[in-house]
Design a protein around this motif. Structure first.
Motif, PDB file in Angstrom:
ATOM      1  N   VAL A 408      -7.849   9.179  -2.974  1.00 35.14           N
ATOM      2  CA  VAL A 408      -6.906   9.015  -1.869  1.00 35.14           C
ATOM      3  C   VAL A 408      -7.654   9.276  -0.557  1.00 35.14           C
ATOM      4  N   ASP A 409      -7.836   8.223   0.221  1.00 37.34           N
ATOM      5  CA  ASP A 409      -8.510   8.314   1.522  1.00 37.34           C
ATOM      6  C   ASP A 409      -7.416   8.524   2.555  1.00 37.34           C
ATOM      7  N   THR A 410      -7.299   9.778   3.019  1.00 37.21           N
ATOM      8  CA  THR A 410      -6.139  10.183   3.810  1.00 37.21           C
ATOM      9  C   THR A 410      -6.469  10.212   5.297  1.00 37.21           C
ATOM     10  N   TRP A 411      -5.801   9.365   6.064  1.00 33.70           N
ATOM     11  CA  TRP A 411      -6.016   9.388   7.517  1.00 33.70           C
ATOM     12  C   TRP A 411      -4.929  10.211   8.196  1.00 33.70           C
ATOM     13  N   GLN A 413      -4.512  13.538  11.647  1.00 35.05           N
ATOM     14  CA  GLN A 413      -5.111  14.252  12.777  1.00 35.05           C
ATOM     15  C   GLN A 413      -4.469  15.625  12.930  1.00 35.05           C
ATOM     16  N   THR A 414      -5.143  16.505  13.679  1.00 33.09           N
ATOM     17  CA  THR A 414      -4.555  17.804  14.001  1.00 33.09           C
ATOM     18  C   THR A 414      -3.147  17.599  14.574  1.00 33.09           C
ATOM     19  N   GLU A 415      -3.026  16.586  15.405  1.00 33.85           N
ATOM     20  CA  GLU A 415      -1.763  16.320  16.092  1.00 33.85           C
ATOM     21  C   GLU A 415      -0.652  15.872  15.143  1.00 33.85           C
ATOM     22  N   GLY A 497      -5.821   7.418  19.469  1.00 34.55           N
ATOM     23  CA  GLY A 497      -7.231   7.527  19.861  1.00 34.55           C
ATOM     24  C   GLY A 497      -8.164   6.850  18.870  1.00 34.55           C
ATOM     25  N   ASP A 498      -7.619   6.264  17.804  1.00 36.13           N
ATOM     26  CA  ASP A 498      -8.437   5.593  16.791  1.00 36.13           C
ATOM     27  C   ASP A 498      -8.313   4.077  16.871  1.00 36.13           C
ATOM     28  N   GLY A 499      -9.417   3.417  16.517  1.00 37.70           N
ATOM     29  CA  GLY A 499      -9.402   1.980  16.339  1.00 37.70           C
ATOM     30  C   GLY A 499      -9.038   1.665  14.897  1.00 37.70           C
TER      31      GLY A 499
HETATM   32  C1  WTA Z   1     -10.687  10.915  11.958  1.00 33.21           C
HETATM   33  C2  WTA Z   1      -8.529  15.838  10.590  1.00 33.21           C
HETATM   34  C3  WTA Z   1     -10.944   7.632   9.036  1.00 33.21           C
HETATM   35  C4  WTA Z   1      -9.930  10.063  12.962  1.00 33.21           C
HETATM   36  C5  WTA Z   1      -7.417  15.685   9.550  1.00 33.21           C
HETATM   37  C6  WTA Z   1      -8.911  11.037  13.519  1.00 33.21           C
HETATM   38  C7  WTA Z   1     -10.337   9.701   9.789  1.00 33.21           C
HETATM   39  C8  WTA Z   1      -9.695  12.336  13.538  1.00 33.21           C
HETATM   40  C9  WTA Z   1      -9.747   9.997   8.549  1.00 33.21           C
HETATM   41  C10 WTA Z   1      -8.813  13.535  13.457  1.00 33.21           C
HETATM   42  C11 WTA Z   1      -9.820   9.008   7.516  1.00 33.21           C
HETATM   43  C12 WTA Z   1      -9.462  11.689   9.893  1.00 33.21           C
HETATM   44  N1  WTA Z   1     -10.428   7.845   7.817  1.00 33.21           N
HETATM   45  N2  WTA Z   1     -10.919   8.513  10.034  1.00 33.21           N
HETATM   46  N3  WTA Z   1      -9.338   9.204   6.280  1.00 33.21           N
HETATM   47  N4  WTA Z   1      -9.217  11.239   8.647  1.00 33.21           N
HETATM   48  N5  WTA Z   1     -10.152  10.774  10.594  1.00 33.21           N
HETATM   49  O1  WTA Z   1      -7.903  16.302  14.254  1.00 33.21           O
HETATM   50  O2  WTA Z   1     -10.825   9.629  13.959  1.00 33.21           O
HETATM   51  O3  WTA Z   1      -9.916  17.113  12.951  1.00 33.21           O
HETATM   52  O4  WTA Z   1      -8.449  10.687  14.805  1.00 33.21           O
HETATM   53  O5  WTA Z   1      -7.970  15.996  11.852  1.00 33.21           O
HETATM   54  O6  WTA Z   1     -10.544  12.256  12.390  1.00 33.21           O
HETATM   55  O7  WTA Z   1      -9.572  14.711  13.302  1.00 33.21           O
HETATM   56  P1  WTA Z   1      -8.856  16.104  13.141  1.00 33.21           P
END
Ligand code: WTA
Length: 647
Positions: A408-411, A413-415, A497-499
């Motif tokens: 599971v590739d989980t995207w 952010q802290t937010e 903030g991501d592409g």
């Molecule tokens: C990147 C971490 C690609 C992304 C949970 C995001 C990812 C930033 C992925 C947040 C993923 C996190 N694939 N990019 N699975 N997970 N990112 O706040 O650029 O430390 O905006 O949170 O990490 O980083 P943060």
């Protein structure tokens, strides 16, 4: 990009909570009727007094406001501990694995209750009350989790600062939220090396010139530390004097739970504020479905509690679900590069969640250190923190997971508080490198630079069109900055903030940050922070920092530095500047490359052209784009020549 597809394995289709059709139906329901959907799933946590309203959110500029379950009353620590005691007092809540492989222990839910209550009483005796901010600067030991849960129990707001940050960074985070109480340890232990946590706290307080009334020190290594009379107390001594019972404060769903500082594209780190009810509903629900957590599973997330992944997926999500969560003090390559896999065998880990940078680093040692371990207990693998390149994905799948474990590739952010885009192991056919599909209630959109929503297969910037319960509520003490950072670029939408690319099958592929944030080994670093650390050095007149592709870290830090007129560049000065940044911010901010630059490319109005600097750092000399608007185009030729000479 790879377009290979891995279907859901048969055994997963049989055991998972949800299959593809169920996911599709539930997702549809979640976006068609958010109120109805979350009214039902909001009940997954215990409420002392139930909520009667569900979603009350606005992304409209000037009136951004995010509230979920706002009249419900609950407590996060109660949900993570007390609620489980009738059934699971003797079940293991936390497996702790020390830096040294001979040190490990287990903590049951019953023991966790006693430990957290004691910790809460120690805080209460130091006058920590509902709404107070408490800074936690700890190694990966169970007391870090106890401290977080103790704050939650009392209604105090914790701010965990990663133990790798310098005294200066720590001081900034203490003063921004005005915490008067700090919880730390004598020293941390990572990869056999000691980290002087208490000494760093002392240095931070000295820099602040006071303002901290209490420092609670957990004994970890037994190393000698300075204890300031009255202000400082050993935790074990204070804990001996208090009872192991402490009532859980009744908290409103929208009362703050924690602040976590994170880097943005400008200025100093922001205090991301998360609240109580929605955060816990979202963290626990994602933990259950994304990791398909079933009764009895042993789950291990390798993050540090200093990052959001540690908050949501070591502590709050798993414990709210009554899970067994493993907490690891050490590093992947100590005492050997087999450590992760040995820990998996030792504790019979079923679900393993780590970062691509760790996979890429371990790949370099080949398959043997992995193959010599069994890993038969593993069922599911996870990835977080940065884009995972298909080569690393394939290796993780084929070598670590023996081809049988979905990834599971989980995207997120802290937010976002919890996972937003991810496969579900029983529902989603995987494509290596793609985070695949949105979780329930999440409405991703791909937009162009002007904010036009792009349909079908496309590429652009990733925004989220509507709120979800785990979303951050504000920047601590600066709601204006919250609105500006996330809702001004594309009015009415949350800008990530991501592409992002979306393929013809509707799969999302995160391509990385499109702002001035660098992702170094899965850690977010603002270029502005590194720049201001560099220019604080007496020999530096100006600095510009960009990211560049790095084989293991994903991105490295590339600094262009202009020296004061009377200073000569030297190898020695280069080393000194690297050490300087480590001291100012912490080791994670160390520049990988410093290029001395007599001048930086600027527009006639004086703005540094980072686009050009990025291209040079990436060795894309042919592709520098339009340089005609530069005040002095000759600067670019100098930079390119210098860069080429270095190769
Ligand atoms: C990147 C971490 C690609 C992304 C949970 C995001 C990812 C930033 C992925 C947040 C993923 C996190 N694939 N990019 N699975 N997970 N990112 O706040 O650029 O430390 O905006 O949170 O990490 O980083 P943060």
């Amino acid at each position: 990009m790879s377009d290979k597809t891995y279907p859901v394995p048969a055994e997963w289709a049989a055991r998972a909570f949800l299959d593809a059709d169920e996911y599709a139906a539930m997702y549809q329901a979640s976006v068609a009727d958010p109120d109805g959907f979350w009214a039902e799933h909001g009940k997954r946590i215990h409420w002392f007094s139930p909520f009667t309203t569900v979603k009350n959110t606005s992304f409209i500029p000037g009136q951004v406001s995010i509230k979920w379950f706002e009249d419900g009353i609950t407590n996060v620590a109660y949900n993570c501990i007390d609620r489980h005691l009738a059934e699971r007092a003797d079940q293991v809540a936390i497996i702790w694995e020390g830096d040294n492989p001979s040190e490990s222990k287990t903590i049951t839910y019953g023991e966790l209750a006693a430990e957290v209550n004691k910790f809460a009483n120690v805080l209460r005796n130091r006058d920590v009350q509902k709404g107070d901010r408490v800074t936690i600067y700890m190694p990966m030991i169970p007391e870090a989790a106890y401290a977080m849960l103790a704050c939650a129990r009392l209604g105090a707001i914790h701010s965990v600062v990663f133990g790798g940050f310098s005294p200066d960074s720590l001081a900034g985070r203490i003063s921004d939220c005005e915490s008067r109480c700090i919880i730390t340890a004598d020293e941390g232990l990572r990869g056999g090396r000691k980290v002087p946590l208490k000494a760093n706290v002392d240095a931070a307080i000295e820099r602040l010139g006071g303002g901290v009334d209490h420092v609670i020190v957990v004994r970890r290594t037994g190393g000698a530390v300075n204890m300031e009379p009255i202000r400082d107390v050993w935790y074990h001594e204070a804990a001996d004097l208090v009872s192991d019972e402490c009532p859980a404060e009744h908290m409103n769903a929208e009362d703050p739970l924690f602040i976590l500082y994170t880097s943005g594209s400008t200025g100093k780190p922001k205090g991301v504020l998360h609240t109580t009810g929605g955060y816990l509903v979202y963290a626990s629900m994602t933990h259950q479905y994304v990791f398909d957590y079933h009764e009895g599973d042993v789950y291990w997330c390798t993050a540090d509690v200093g990052w959001v992944t540690g908050h949501s997926y070591i502590v709050y999500g798993p414990l709210a679900n009554g899970a067994t969560t493993l907490m690891f003090e050490g590093v992947p390559n100590y005492p050997s590069v087999s450590r992760f896999w040995e820990v998996i065998d030792k504790h019979q880990v079923n679900i393993f969640y780590t970062a691509p940078t760790a996979i890429r680093a371990l790949m370099q040692s080949g398959e043997e250190p992995v193959r010599k371990t069994s890993r038969a207990s593993l069922r599911l693998l996870g990835s977080v923190g940065e884009p995972i390149n298909p080569e690393a994905w394939e290796w993780y799948h084929r070598v670590v997971g023996e081809g049988r474990c979905p990834i599971v590739d989980t995207w997120w952010q802290t937010e976002t508080g919890g996972i937003l885009i991810t496969p579900l192991p029983g529902a989603t056919a995987l494509k290596p490198g793609s985070a695949t599909h949105p979780f329930f209630g999440v409405k991703p959109e791909v937009v162009d630079a002007e904010g036009k929503v792009l349909d079908g297969a496309t590429e652009g910037n990733l925004v989220i069109a509507d709120s979800w319960p785990g979303q951050m509520r504000t920047v601590y003490g600066d709601h204006e900055r919250f609105e500006q950072t996330y809702f001004a670029t594309y009015p009415g939408k949350y800008f990530t903030g991501d592409g992002c690319r979306r393929d013809a099958d509707g799969y999302y592929w995160i391509t990385g940050r499109v702002d001035d944030v660098i992702n170094v080994s899965g850690h977010r670093m603002g270029t502005a922070e590194v720049e201001s650390a560099l220019v604080a050095h007496p020999n530096v007149s100006e600095a510009a920092v960009v990211g560049f592709p790095h084989d293991i870290k994903g991105q490295g830090i590339y600094a262009y530095v202009t020296l004061m007129a009377d200073v000569q560049p030297s190898e020695e000065l280069r080393k000194e500047l690297v050490a300087w940044v480590r001291k100012e911010i912490g080791p994670i901010a160390s520049p990988d490359l410093i290029q001395f630059a007599p001048g930086l490319p600027k527009t006639r109005s004086g703005k540094i052209m980072r686009r050009i600097l990025r291209k040079i750092a990436e060795d894309q000399f042919e592709n520098l784009g339009d340089t005609s608007t530069l005040a002095d185009p000759g600067v670019v030729d100098d930079l390119v020549t210098n860069r080429q000479n270095k190769k």
